[in-house]
Design a protein around this motif. Structure first.
Motif, short mmCIF file in Angstrom:
data_model
loop_
_atom_site.label_atom_id
_atom_site.label_comp_id
_atom_site.label_asym_id
_atom_site.label_seq_id
_atom_site.Cartn_x
_atom_site.Cartn_y
_atom_site.Cartn_z
N LEU A 171 -7.27 -3.76 5.24
CA LEU A 171 -7.96 -2.96 4.23
C LEU A 171 -9.41 -2.70 4.66
O LEU A 171 -9.90 -1.58 4.53
CB LEU A 171 -7.92 -3.66 2.87
CG LEU A 171 -8.61 -2.92 1.72
CD1 LEU A 171 -8.05 -1.51 1.53
CD2 LEU A 171 -8.50 -3.73 0.42
N MET A 174 -0.84 -4.49 3.60
CA MET A 174 -2.18 -4.73 4.12
C MET A 174 -2.62 -6.15 3.80
O MET A 174 -2.31 -6.67 2.73
CB MET A 174 -3.20 -3.77 3.50
CG MET A 174 -3.05 -2.34 3.91
SD MET A 174 -4.41 -1.37 3.22
CE MET A 174 -4.19 0.14 4.12
N ALA A 195 0.86 -1.18 0.00
CA ALA A 195 0.00 0.00 0.00
C ALA A 195 0.89 1.23 0.00
O ALA A 195 1.59 1.51 0.98
CB ALA A 195 -0.91 0.00 1.22
#
Length: 195
Positions: A35, A30, A14
């Motif tokens: 998320l 993540m 990410a």
């Protein structure tokens, strides 16, 4: 599109980017739970590989990453998350984990500061005082700054020229605010002209 967590053994990278300046701030990982929590709470949560648990950025420092937009890449295996950071992102105290602060994109941060001072009616702010005088005074000030820039362009003093250019841009942001438009709207016009 759905993110493919299988490619990275349950994790996806990410990339965290400042929503205003577009500076890349950090990279984290993540899993599905991170998320989901990020989407639900509006604050970036990672899966910490060293702690082997979910970790919300800022849970100790208070420097949360407030989510503005989440985008999935074309291969569905990484994320770009645009945020408004609540403080320095790097544990070293810097804005970005990738090095020193940069002036690139600062115009958007300045636009936000101008807007906040006007929206919050900050009484001791020059920006707010000028805005409250109305569009005629703001436009007049932009005209004055433009003339000063033209005058400085005829000389060889680069420092004075840069300062006058900065004054013009600053006052132009106030004029944009009086007209209810953003700097990005002007960029969009330029982009369309380029095409």
């Amino acid at each position: 599109m759905d993110i493919d967590f299988n490619k990275g053994n349950g994790l996806v990278p990410a990339i965290i980017q400042d929503n205003n300046t577009l500076q890349v701030l950090m990279l984290g990982y993540m899993n599905e739970k991170a998320l989901k929590k990020t989407r639900e709470e509006g604050k970036v949560t990672f899966f910490s590989r060293s702690k082997n648990r979910l970790w919300t950025k800022g849970e100790t420092s208070g420097n949360f990453l407030i989510v503005k937009e989440i985008t999935i890449d074309c291969d569905n295996d990484s994320l770009l998350i645009k945020v408004n950071p609540a403080g320095p992102v790097c544990h070293t105290g810097r804005k970005s984990c990738f090095g020193e602060e940069t002036a690139k994109g600062f115009i958007y941060e300045l636009e936000q500061i101008v807007s906040q001072r006007i929206d919050n009616n900050v009484s001791d702010s020059y920006t707010n005082k000028l805005f409250r005088k109305g569009i005629n005074k703001v436009a007049q000030k932009v005209g004055e700054e433009a003339v000063e820039l033209v005058i400085e362009s005829k000389d060889d003093n680069q420092l004075l020229f840069r300062n006058e250019a900065a004054d013009l841009l600053y006052h132009l942001l106030i004029l944009f605010k009086t007209r209810g438009i953003k700097f990005a709207d002007i960029e969009d016009v330029l982009l369309k002209r380029h095409k």
